[in-house]
Design a protein around this motif. Structure first.
Motif, PDB file in Angstrom:
ATOM      1  N   ALA A 136       0.836  -1.202   0.000  1.00 15.13           N
ATOM      2  CA  ALA A 136       0.000   0.000   0.000  1.00 15.13           C
ATOM      3  C   ALA A 136       0.873   1.254   0.000  1.00 15.13           C
ATOM      4  O   ALA A 136       2.101   1.162   0.091  1.00 15.13           O
ATOM      5  CB  ALA A 136      -0.915  -0.019   1.212  1.00 15.13           C
ATOM      6  N   ALA A 137       0.218   2.417  -0.082  1.00 14.65           N
ATOM      7  CA  ALA A 137       0.981   3.672  -0.151  1.00 14.65           C
ATOM      8  C   ALA A 137       0.853   4.453   1.155  1.00 14.65           C
ATOM      9  O   ALA A 137      -0.254   4.811   1.548  1.00 14.65           O
ATOM     10  CB  ALA A 137       0.461   4.516  -1.309  1.00 14.65           C
ATOM     11  N   PRO A 138       1.985   4.727   1.821  1.00 20.83           N
ATOM     12  CA  PRO A 138       1.918   5.596   2.992  1.00 20.83           C
ATOM     13  C   PRO A 138       1.694   7.045   2.552  1.00 20.83           C
ATOM     14  O   PRO A 138       2.349   7.503   1.623  1.00 20.83           O
ATOM     15  CB  PRO A 138       3.308   5.434   3.641  1.00 20.83           C
ATOM     16  N   SER A 152      -4.665  17.691  13.126  1.00 16.88           N
ATOM     17  CA  SER A 152      -6.005  18.243  13.366  1.00 16.88           C
ATOM     18  C   SER A 152      -7.002  17.413  12.564  1.00 16.88           C
ATOM     19  O   SER A 152      -6.651  16.785  11.556  1.00 16.88           O
ATOM     20  CB  SER A 152      -6.064  19.700  12.921  1.00 16.88           C
ATOM     21  N   ALA A 153      -8.253  17.444  13.003  1.00 16.36           N
ATOM     22  CA  ALA A 153      -9.307  16.713  12.296  1.00 16.36           C
ATOM     23  C   ALA A 153      -9.407  17.230  10.865  1.00 16.36           C
ATOM     24  O   ALA A 153      -9.635  16.460   9.921  1.00 16.36           O
ATOM     25  CB  ALA A 153     -10.627  16.888  13.036  1.00 16.36           C
ATOM     26  N   ASP A 154      -9.195  18.538  10.718  1.00  8.79           N
ATOM     27  CA  ASP A 154      -9.294  19.165   9.409  1.00  8.79           C
ATOM     28  C   ASP A 154      -8.232  18.621   8.438  1.00  8.79           C
ATOM     29  O   ASP A 154      -8.548  18.226   7.312  1.00  8.79           O
ATOM     30  CB  ASP A 154      -9.118  20.677   9.638  1.00  8.79           C
ATOM     31  N   LYS A 155      -6.995  18.580   8.914  1.00  8.88           N
ATOM     32  CA  LYS A 155      -5.909  18.046   8.066  1.00  8.88           C
ATOM     33  C   LYS A 155      -6.151  16.579   7.736  1.00  8.88           C
ATOM     34  O   LYS A 155      -5.865  16.117   6.642  1.00  8.88           O
ATOM     35  CB  LYS A 155      -4.562  18.179   8.796  1.00  8.88           C
ATOM     36  N   PHE A 156      -6.642  15.855   8.720  1.00  6.83           N
ATOM     37  CA  PHE A 156      -6.950  14.437   8.526  1.00  6.83           C
ATOM     38  C   PHE A 156      -7.985  14.295   7.409  1.00  6.83           C
ATOM     39  O   PHE A 156      -7.783  13.552   6.440  1.00  6.83           O
ATOM     40  CB  PHE A 156      -7.447  13.856   9.863  1.00  6.83           C
ATOM     41  N   GLU A 157      -9.059  15.062   7.510  1.00  6.30           N
ATOM     42  CA  GLU A 157     -10.144  14.936   6.526  1.00  6.30           C
ATOM     43  C   GLU A 157      -9.655  15.300   5.128  1.00  6.30           C
ATOM     44  O   GLU A 157     -10.000  14.636   4.146  1.00  6.30           O
ATOM     45  CB  GLU A 157     -11.336  15.810   6.944  1.00  6.30           C
ATOM     46  N   LYS A 158      -8.825  16.341   5.050  1.00  3.63           N
ATOM     47  CA  LYS A 158      -8.323  16.780   3.731  1.00  3.63           C
ATOM     48  C   LYS A 158      -7.434  15.711   3.086  1.00  3.63           C
ATOM     49  O   LYS A 158      -7.313  15.658   1.864  1.00  3.63           O
ATOM     50  CB  LYS A 158      -7.533  18.074   3.883  1.00  3.63           C
ATOM     51  N   ALA A 159      -6.810  14.872   3.895  1.00  3.17           N
ATOM     52  CA  ALA A 159      -5.900  13.848   3.341  1.00  3.17           C
ATOM     53  C   ALA A 159      -6.650  12.597   2.877  1.00  3.17           C
ATOM     54  O   ALA A 159      -6.076  11.730   2.213  1.00  3.17           O
ATOM     55  CB  ALA A 159      -4.858  13.475   4.386  1.00  3.17           C
ATOM     56  N   ILE A 160      -7.922  12.501   3.214  1.00  3.94           N
ATOM     57  CA  ILE A 160      -8.689  11.292   2.872  1.00  3.94           C
ATOM     58  C   ILE A 160      -9.065  11.281   1.384  1.00  3.94           C
ATOM     59  O   ILE A 160      -9.516  12.283   0.844  1.00  3.94           O
ATOM     60  CB  ILE A 160      -9.962  11.200   3.761  1.00  3.94           C
ATOM     61  N   THR A 161      -8.830  10.135   0.758  1.00  3.05           N
ATOM     62  CA  THR A 161      -9.265   9.952  -0.636  1.00  3.05           C
ATOM     63  C   THR A 161     -10.111   8.669  -0.697  1.00  3.05           C
ATOM     64  O   THR A 161     -10.292   8.002   0.333  1.00  3.05           O
ATOM     65  CB  THR A 161      -8.061   9.764  -1.599  1.00  3.05           C
ATOM     66  N   ARG A 162     -10.544   8.316  -1.883  1.00  2.22           N
ATOM     67  CA  ARG A 162     -11.335   7.080  -2.033  1.00  2.22           C
ATOM     68  C   ARG A 162     -10.525   5.844  -1.650  1.00  2.22           C
ATOM     69  O   ARG A 162     -11.051   4.794  -1.349  1.00  2.22           O
ATOM     70  CB  ARG A 162     -11.811   6.943  -3.476  1.00  2.22           C
ATOM     71  N   ARG A 163      -9.191   6.012  -1.712  1.00  2.00           N
ATOM     72  CA  ARG A 163      -8.313   4.861  -1.448  1.00  2.00           C
ATOM     73  C   ARG A 163      -7.932   4.711   0.019  1.00  2.00           C
ATOM     74  O   ARG A 163      -7.294   3.729   0.401  1.00  2.00           O
ATOM     75  CB  ARG A 163      -7.014   5.030  -2.239  1.00  2.00           C
ATOM     76  N   THR A 164      -8.248   5.714   0.835  1.00  2.00           N
ATOM     77  CA  THR A 164      -7.757   5.686   2.222  1.00  2.00           C
ATOM     78  C   THR A 164      -8.378   4.539   3.011  1.00  2.00           C
ATOM     79  O   THR A 164      -9.599   4.382   3.048  1.00  2.00           O
ATOM     80  CB  THR A 164      -8.081   7.014   2.946  1.00  2.00           C
ATOM     81  N   ARG A 165      -7.489   3.773   3.629  1.00  3.54           N
ATOM     82  CA  ARG A 165      -7.957   2.620   4.403  1.00  3.54           C
ATOM     83  C   ARG A 165      -7.862   2.896   5.909  1.00  3.54           C
ATOM     84  O   ARG A 165      -8.708   2.491   6.672  1.00  3.54           O
ATOM     85  CB  ARG A 165      -7.059   1.425   4.034  1.00  3.54           C
TER      86      ARG A 165
END
Ligand code: PMP
Ligand code: GLU
Length: 399
Positions: A136-138, A152-165
């Protein structure tokens, strides 16, 4: 020799490597102060050793069930209830050969090609490598000193894509010592639940915390986040048991069962008599923990003050664990005997050769402006090591 493609991307653990280099120099008669090793310098408490010796004497020297003996699982279940207000049953617990092995099994059981795993930086060196080994990709998400090195929750949410596990969360953190309070954990949990992202919650430093609030496991916030969380913990840090190789995870029973299958085809059970020591660690006296923590706190206060007094160095005050993560990039560009120091690797090399001090370069934790120093060494060595660092920095010249 032609090796498998998967290993071409894997780096050896920098923390272990620097420790080995310092040991090799010592064997040559060079007196090196080692700030490298992330391992408590205290002995394992006597009652734990006794329990393992008893187990040996009783003949508990054979294979055990792959995922750990029942009485250790029960001790882990009781610990998670007592310390973390978390309820699990035996099928939701696995014991492996260290928290590192637990994390490796998780990565093998959960991740594959096409998936992304969010890792807040600075991060512990092994997370990206384990994710990569699983195909997988880190995805590293930078956190800054100004943010207290917290995601932050905000940074976390912005990093999420369809592939995030999954998100790998480690608090108190290696290398920064930062830890999460209830509010931030709740915000992160909300995002994870909203997007159905698993959380691998590495809590191995839970007992080494200097804040006036207790460690909170994100899994304990509510049932929904508990279902998405795999709690990882171990014996190395809280009980000074690094060499015993014992760690555990609690979480979804399908995942635990898959991890157990992987373990059954790789290491089999963790060492039988180490497991008996583990039972005593959790069920026996916890008196050594506050003593160890107080000693670490005293060292932290000293080392942070000294580093902040050094010209051009700034050091974040860690809330837990036994590392400091000073920023030293104001020295990048300076030289010693014609050699320019351009980054944390050069600085580490310079400190080792010229100063006879082993530190770990920040780049291996995803933050090149920094160095990591472990203060799991004696006060005397900390003092001497800091003197050497200060002298080495003074020797650097402009240009
Ligand atoms: N997680 C973190 C954050 C660590 O620093 C370490 C290193 N000791 C581990 C996991 C692994 O610990 P062990 O395998 O010794 O239980
Ligand atoms: N976790 C410790 C460290 O970061 C031990 C070494 C390792 O397992 O990488 O130094």
């Amino acid at each position: 020799m032609k090796l498998a493609k998967r290993v071409s991307n894997v780096k050896p653990s920098a923390t272990l490597e620097i420790t080995a280099r310092a040991a090799a120099m010592r064997a040559e008669g060079i007196d090196v102060i080692g700030f490298g090793a992330g391992e408590p310098d205290f002995d394992t408490p006597e009652h734990i050793k006794k329990a393992a010796i008893e187990a040996l004497k009783k003949g508990y020297t054979k294979y055990t069930p792959v995922s750990g003996i029942t009485s250790l699982k029960d001790a882990i279940i009781a610990k998670l209830q007592r310390d973390n207000r978390l309820t699990y049953n035996r099928e939701e617990i696995i014991v492996s050969c260290g928290a590192k092995h637990v994390l490796y099994n998780i990565a093998q059981a959960m991740f594959e090609e096409g998936m992304e795993v969010i890792i807040p930086a600075p991060y512990w060196v092994s997370y990206p490598e384990m994710v990569t080994l699983a195909g997988a990709a880190p995805v590293s998400v930078d956190t800054t000193e100004e943010e207290g090195f917290l995601l932050s929750a905000d940074k976390f949410e912005k990093a999420i894509t369809r592939r995030t596990r999954a998100l790998i969360l480690n608090y108190p953190s290696n290398p920064t010592g930062a830890t999460y309070d209830l509010d931030t954990l709740e915000d992160i949990a909300k995002v994870a639940v909203k997007h159905n992202i698993y959380i691998i919650s590495d809590e191995v430093y839970e007992k080494i915390l200097y804040t006036d609030f207790h460690h909170i496991s994100i899994a304990s916030l509510d049932e929904k986040i508990k279902e998405l969380t795999i709690v990882v913990n171990g014996f190395s840090k809280a009980y000074s048991m690094t060499g015993w190789r014992l760690g555990y995870a609690a979480g979804n029973k399908e995942l635990i069962s898959a991890m157990s299958n992987i373990q059954s085809q790789s290491t089999s059970n963790p060492t039988s008599f180490a497991q008996y020591g583990g039972i005593d660690a959790l069920n026996g006296s916890q008196d050594e923990i506050p003593k160890m923590r107080d000693e670490f706190k005293m060292r932290r206060d000293y080392i942070v003050r000294r580093l902040n007094m050094m010209k051009g160095v700034s050091c974040f005050n860690p809330a837990g664990a036994f590392y400091v993560f000073p920023k030293i990039s104001s020295y990048y560009g300076k030289s010693f005997k014609g050699h320019q120091i351009k980054n944390s690797l050069d600085m580490t090399e310079y400190f080792l050769r010229e100063g006879r001090v082993a530190v770990v370069p920040g780049v291996t934790f995803g933050a090149d402006d920094y160095l990591r120093l472990s203060y799991a060494i004696s006060m005397k060595n900390i003092e001497e090591g800091l003197n050497r660092i200060e002298e080495s920095l003074d020797k650097l010249s402009n240009g």
